[in-house]
Scaffold this motif. Structure first.
Motif, mmCIF file in Angstrom:
data_model
loop_
_atom_site.group_PDB
_atom_site.id
_atom_site.type_symbol
_atom_site.label_atom_id
_atom_site.label_comp_id
_atom_site.label_asym_id
_atom_site.label_seq_id
_atom_site.Cartn_x
_atom_site.Cartn_y
_atom_site.Cartn_z
ATOM 1 N N SER A 160 0.851 -1.188 0.000
ATOM 2 C CA SER A 160 0.000 0.000 0.000
ATOM 3 C C SER A 160 0.888 1.240 0.000
ATOM 4 N N ILE A 161 0.647 2.137 -0.964
ATOM 5 C CA ILE A 161 1.424 3.371 -1.065
ATOM 6 C C ILE A 161 0.500 4.528 -0.703
ATOM 7 N N GLU A 162 0.880 5.291 0.331
ATOM 8 C CA GLU A 162 -0.038 6.248 0.942
ATOM 9 C C GLU A 162 0.586 7.645 1.019
ATOM 10 N N GLY A 163 -0.099 8.608 0.402
ATOM 11 C CA GLY A 163 0.400 9.980 0.379
ATOM 12 C C GLY A 163 -0.195 10.825 1.493
ATOM 13 N N HIS A 164 0.628 11.729 2.077
ATOM 14 C CA HIS A 164 0.213 12.632 3.151
ATOM 15 C C HIS A 164 0.793 14.022 2.894
ATOM 16 N N THR A 165 0.083 15.052 3.343
ATOM 17 C CA THR A 165 0.576 16.427 3.238
ATOM 18 C C THR A 165 0.401 17.127 4.587
ATOM 19 N N ASP A 166 0.881 18.374 4.655
ATOM 20 C CA ASP A 166 0.559 19.208 5.813
ATOM 21 C C ASP A 166 -0.759 19.925 5.535
ATOM 22 N N ASN A 167 -1.117 20.907 6.378
ATOM 23 C CA ASN A 167 -2.414 21.578 6.212
ATOM 24 C C ASN A 167 -2.327 22.901 5.465
ATOM 25 N N VAL A 168 -1.177 23.182 4.866
ATOM 26 C CA VAL A 168 -1.041 24.412 4.076
ATOM 27 C C VAL A 168 -1.805 24.240 2.770
ATOM 28 N N PRO A 169 -2.745 25.149 2.448
ATOM 29 C CA PRO A 169 -3.534 25.009 1.207
ATOM 30 C C PRO A 169 -2.625 24.989 -0.015
ATOM 31 N N ILE A 170 -2.958 24.133 -0.970
ATOM 32 C CA ILE A 170 -2.160 24.018 -2.175
ATOM 33 C C ILE A 170 -2.303 25.272 -3.030
ATOM 34 N N LYS A 171 -1.182 25.813 -3.514
ATOM 35 C CA LYS A 171 -1.208 27.002 -4.369
ATOM 36 C C LYS A 171 -0.723 26.605 -5.756
ATOM 37 N N ASN A 172 -1.492 25.725 -6.355
ATOM 38 C CA ASN A 172 -1.078 25.175 -7.639
ATOM 39 C C ASN A 172 -2.349 24.850 -8.421
ATOM 40 N N SER A 173 -2.433 25.389 -9.625
ATOM 41 C CA SER A 173 -3.637 25.164 -10.444
ATOM 42 C C SER A 173 -3.769 23.708 -10.874
ATOM 43 N N LYS A 174 -2.673 22.974 -10.768
ATOM 44 C CA LYS A 174 -2.699 21.570 -11.196
ATOM 45 C C LYS A 174 -3.472 20.691 -10.212
ATOM 46 N N TYR A 175 -3.467 21.067 -8.931
ATOM 47 C CA TYR A 175 -4.136 20.286 -7.904
ATOM 48 C C TYR A 175 -5.107 21.176 -7.136
ATOM 49 N N GLN A 176 -6.331 20.746 -7.007
ATOM 50 C CA GLN A 176 -7.349 21.566 -6.364
ATOM 51 C C GLN A 176 -7.239 21.537 -4.837
ATOM 52 N N SER A 177 -6.664 20.481 -4.277
ATOM 53 C CA SER A 177 -6.572 20.366 -2.815
ATOM 54 C C SER A 177 -5.406 19.453 -2.462
ATOM 55 N N ASN A 178 -5.132 19.369 -1.161
ATOM 56 C CA ASN A 178 -4.074 18.479 -0.693
ATOM 57 C C ASN A 178 -4.408 17.006 -0.925
ATOM 58 N N TRP A 179 -5.701 16.693 -1.049
ATOM 59 C CA TRP A 179 -6.094 15.325 -1.399
ATOM 60 C C TRP A 179 -5.496 14.935 -2.751
ATOM 61 N N GLU A 180 -5.724 15.806 -3.742
ATOM 62 C CA GLU A 180 -5.194 15.497 -5.078
ATOM 63 C C GLU A 180 -3.674 15.411 -5.081
ATOM 64 N N LEU A 181 -3.014 16.326 -4.358
ATOM 65 C CA LEU A 181 -1.554 16.303 -4.325
ATOM 66 C C LEU A 181 -1.043 15.015 -3.670
ATOM 67 N N SER A 182 -1.608 14.640 -2.519
ATOM 68 C CA SER A 182 -1.153 13.418 -1.828
ATOM 69 C C SER A 182 -1.437 12.181 -2.677
ATOM 70 N N SER A 183 -2.574 12.169 -3.364
ATOM 71 C CA SER A 183 -2.910 11.026 -4.222
ATOM 72 C C SER A 183 -1.970 10.945 -5.411
#
Length: 253
Positions: free
Chosen positions: A176-199
């Motif tokens: 199982s490969i599992e992505g995690h981030t901190d709670n800083v909102p993503i500032k990137n048009s490529k990813y709408q949220s930290n969910w997308e970035l971690s995934s």
């Protein structure tokens, strides 16, 4: 006449029959034995009772008892002592540890190899390892894999990932490969949220494993975003620790 009478009395006193004393003494002895047996049989078990009877039999009949510890002796026989010792040892002996399964042996060997690799390459600051109920969890901080806000693997991470892939091939467990981030909102048009970035980061690592001939049916990924932090996101160090990718060699079943 009086003289003759005195002579008769003296002769009568000299011939008093004392033969009754023998059966009387025997009766007293038997009564004493009876009371002792009754007392002993009320306070000892069957084995002691039989030993006591043997002792009286020996005393009354002259029969020799082979075992000098038999009879009224309170010393337990060797057999009784051995039985009691065995029972005590069984009661106090710790339970034997269950034999390890083949899977557990393989996972332990994998963990030892991972630990050696991390220590030999001085990667303790960016890679941590722990054995949990889920399996062997390898946690990599995002700085060893990605640039900030990016989900493309850095070329410098390939060497470490190659080692992890090679060790993962020594077992057949799911991964199982599992992505995690901190709670800083993503500032990137490529990813709408930290969910997308971690995934996206988890998927990048998954594709790397798949490209190195890890069976696809062994692989899965999940993006947790900021919602499973290791620490509160209150310091720079804590935020950095929360940004990570976990590679978990799962236990089967």
């Amino acid at each position: 006449m009086r003289k003759q009478r005195r002579n008769f009395d003296e002769e009568h006193e000299e011939h008093i029959d004392e033969s009754w004393l023998i059966p009387y003494a025997d009766i007293l002895t038997l009564l004493l034995a009876l009371f002792i047996v009754l007392f002993a049989s009320s306070t000892v078990d069957k084995a002691k009772y039989e030993s006591i009877m043997e002792a009286f039999k020996s005393e009354l009949t002259g029969t020799k008892i082979e075992n000098k510890d038999s009879g009224l002796s309170i010393k337990p026989s060797d057999k009784e002592s051995d039985e009691k010792t065995d029972q005590q040892e069984q009661a106090t002996a710790p339970e034997a540890a269950p034999a390890q399964s083949k899977e557990e042996i393989e996972l332990n060997q994998l963990k030892e190899q991972l630990t050696k690799y991390i220590n030999d390459n001085h990667l303790e600051a960016v890679i941590s390892l722990q054995d949990t109920k889920r399996g062997v969890e390898i946690s990599l901080k995002d700085v060893i894999l990605f640039d900030p806000g990016n989900a493309d693997l850095k070329a410098s991470s390939f060497k470490t990932l190659d080692v992890l892939v090679g060790l993962s091939k020594t077992v057949t467990n799911p991964i199982s490969i599992e992505g995690h981030t901190d709670n800083v909102p993503i500032k990137n048009s490529k990813y709408q949220s930290n969910w997308e970035l971690s995934s996206a980061r988890a998927v990048s690592v998954l594709h790397f494993f798949e490209s190195k001939s890890i069976a696809k049916e062994r692989l899965q990924f999940v993006g947790y975003g900021e919602y499973q932090p290791l620490f509160p996101n209150d310091t720079k160090e804590h935020k950095q620790a929360n940004r990570r990718v976990n590679i978990v060699i799962l236990r089967k079943g």
